[in-house]
Scaffold this active site. Structure first.
Site, mmCIF file in Angstrom:
data_model
loop_
_atom_site.group_PDB
_atom_site.id
_atom_site.type_symbol
_atom_site.label_atom_id
_atom_site.label_comp_id
_atom_site.label_asym_id
_atom_site.label_seq_id
_atom_site.Cartn_x
_atom_site.Cartn_y
_atom_site.Cartn_z
ATOM 1 N N GLY A 1 2.387 28.394 -14.366
ATOM 2 C CA GLY A 1 0.990 28.621 -14.017
ATOM 3 C C GLY A 1 0.223 29.105 -15.237
ATOM 4 O O GLY A 1 -0.930 28.726 -15.459
ATOM 5 N N THR A 2 0.873 29.927 -16.038
ATOM 6 C CA THR A 2 0.253 30.439 -17.257
ATOM 7 C C THR A 2 -0.134 29.289 -18.188
ATOM 8 O O THR A 2 -1.238 29.270 -18.739
ATOM 9 C CB THR A 2 1.247 31.381 -17.980
ATOM 10 O OG1 THR A 2 1.526 32.485 -17.111
ATOM 11 C CG2 THR A 2 0.689 31.883 -19.293
ATOM 12 N N CYS B 1 3.245 41.617 -14.207
ATOM 13 C CA CYS B 1 3.082 41.499 -15.661
ATOM 14 C C CYS B 1 2.616 42.799 -16.265
ATOM 15 O O CYS B 1 2.777 43.044 -17.440
ATOM 16 C CB CYS B 1 2.083 40.413 -15.987
ATOM 17 S SG CYS B 1 2.351 38.962 -14.998
ATOM 18 N N GLN C 1 -2.104 31.800 -6.493
ATOM 19 C CA GLN C 1 -1.760 32.619 -5.317
ATOM 20 C C GLN C 1 -2.189 31.997 -3.997
ATOM 21 O O GLN C 1 -1.652 32.341 -2.947
ATOM 22 C CB GLN C 1 -2.368 34.021 -5.434
ATOM 23 C CG GLN C 1 -1.667 34.927 -6.430
ATOM 24 C CD GLN C 1 -0.243 35.293 -6.028
ATOM 25 O OE1 GLN C 1 0.172 35.138 -4.879
ATOM 26 N NE2 GLN C 1 0.524 35.780 -6.978
#
Ligand code: PLP
Length: 385
Positions: free
Chosen positions: A71-72, A325, A179
């Protein structure tokens, strides 16, 4: 001891069916999807079927979906890719203060490269208002990036209205939908979305696979250069087993979406009711109704959230303070700070994120052990003063 996992916004276990779908692609169907022989074609077929599944889930064309390593990476590709491709058109980007680090840090990086970034405020519930987006638009705004649902408090943004404003002004709109994917309906056309990020491991798929929707005709530069994979938009041999697993996870989640959402909402509300009834001086963080089904963020006045987490862990319950994170660092959550939650309350926040494995018994167990934990920690901190 009972083990209760209440940290599904950080990651989820790979579903059995997903693992089973992936396994052949590690061994007998190991081909490189770019090879022209039968081994390659077999992998290619699986890859393109997975692409169709993801595209169908969001109302897009398969050619508008590219696979990434997370996703990053999808967030980075969307934001840097558009910024670099359109820098002659403008140097201004709009985002919000409550985005995931994958968006915020990418924007900070671009600021160092000569771009200007407006970080929109949110209201007390963590929501971005479409009006604030409209007001922030400047002559040379090229991109707006606002997340669909927040990972820390679960608040859901009015994405369709923000998208409409961007579309009207001819500005590209990206949303981090990591999400919300497979939890809330996402239709990229109806919601005026130009780019959207997804990740497999938040929906019972494997870690290390993501996807980016890019509307046809949107110009962006790739992050990775090399072979001609993903139509020259992301070099690197495709992670076929991971991608197959991602698609399987999507298929399963969509089939169960409404039922599972209702179940999780009930469990989430049961948890909050239990906490509220048995513990004094607690505060719900996030929107009361416009919220992800499984997310509950609570501040326990007078106690460090981190201390609660340690005590819960000793009793077998895994929760978190804000995002995975940033946990471990003692700086208060940037999301809660942006919502105007005072630092003491932000420090006392715990995020419970529920998922498939959770039962009423899990919730009742958590509600049963929490009052004692909070009472003991409050007593200790009272002694310290
Ligand atoms: C988890 C998450 C990401 C990052 O996805 P990875 O696949 O873990 O890199 C990005 N945005 C949000 C909102 C997330 O919750």
């Amino acid at each position: 001891m009972r083990r209760v996992y209440l940290d599904h916004n950080a990651t989820t276990p790979v579903r059995e069916e997903v693992l089973a779908a992936m396994l052949p692609y590690f061994s007998e169907r190991f081909g490189n999807a770019s090879s022209v022989h039968s081994f390659g074609r077999e992998a290619r077929r699986a890859l393109e079927e997975a692409r169709e599944t993801i595209a169908r889930a969001i109302g897009a064309e398969p050619s508008e979906v590219l696979f990434t390593g997370s996703g990053t990476e999808a967030d980075n590709t969307a934001i840097k890719g558009v910024a670099l491709a359109q820098r002659e058109k403008g140097r201004h980007i709009i985002t919000s203060k409550v985005e995931h680090k994958a968006v915020l840090e990418t924007c900070k990086f671009l600021e160092k490269q000569g771009f200007r970034v407006t970080y929109l405020p949110v209201d007390r519930t963590g929501m971005v208002s479409p009006e604030s987006v409209e007001e922030a638009i400047e002559e040379d705004t090229i991109l707006v990036s606002v997340m669909h649902a927040n990972n820390e408090v679960g608040t859901v943004n009015p994405i369709a209205r923000i998208g409409a404003i961007c579309r009207e002004r001819g500005i590209l709109f990206h949303t981090d939908a990591v999400q919300s994917f497979c939890k809330l309906p996402i239709q990229v056309r109806e919601m005026n979305i130009d780019l959207a990020s997804f990740s497999a491991h938040k929906i019972y798929g494997p870690k290390g696979v993501g996807a980016l929707f890019v509307r046809r005709g949107v110009r962006f530069l790739p992050l990775l250069h090399g072979g001609e994979h993903e139509r020259n938009r992301r070099a690197g041999t495709e992670n076929v087993p991971g991608i197959v697993g991602f698609a399987k996870a999507v298929e399963l989640a969509l089939a169960e979406r409404e039922e599972e959402c209702q179940r999780l909402t009930r469990l989430r509300d049961r948890l909050w009711e239990g906490i509220r009834r048995r513990i004094e001086r607690v505060h719900l963080n996030g929107h009361p109704t416009e919220r992800l089904p499984g997310t509950l963020n609570v501040s326990f006045e007078g106690v460090e959230g981190e201390s609660i987490l340690l005590s819960l862990d000793l009793k077998g319950v895994a929760a978190s303070s804000g995002s995975a994170c940033t946990s471990g660092s003692l700086s208060p959550s940037h999301v809660l700070a942006a919502m105007g939650i005072p630092p003491e309350l932000a420090q006392s926040a715990v995020r419970f994120s529920l998922g498939r494995s959770n039962t009423e018994e899990d919730i009742d167990y958590t509600v049963e052990i929490l009052p004692e934990i909070v009472a003991r920690l409050r007593q200790m901190s009272a002694l310290e003063v």
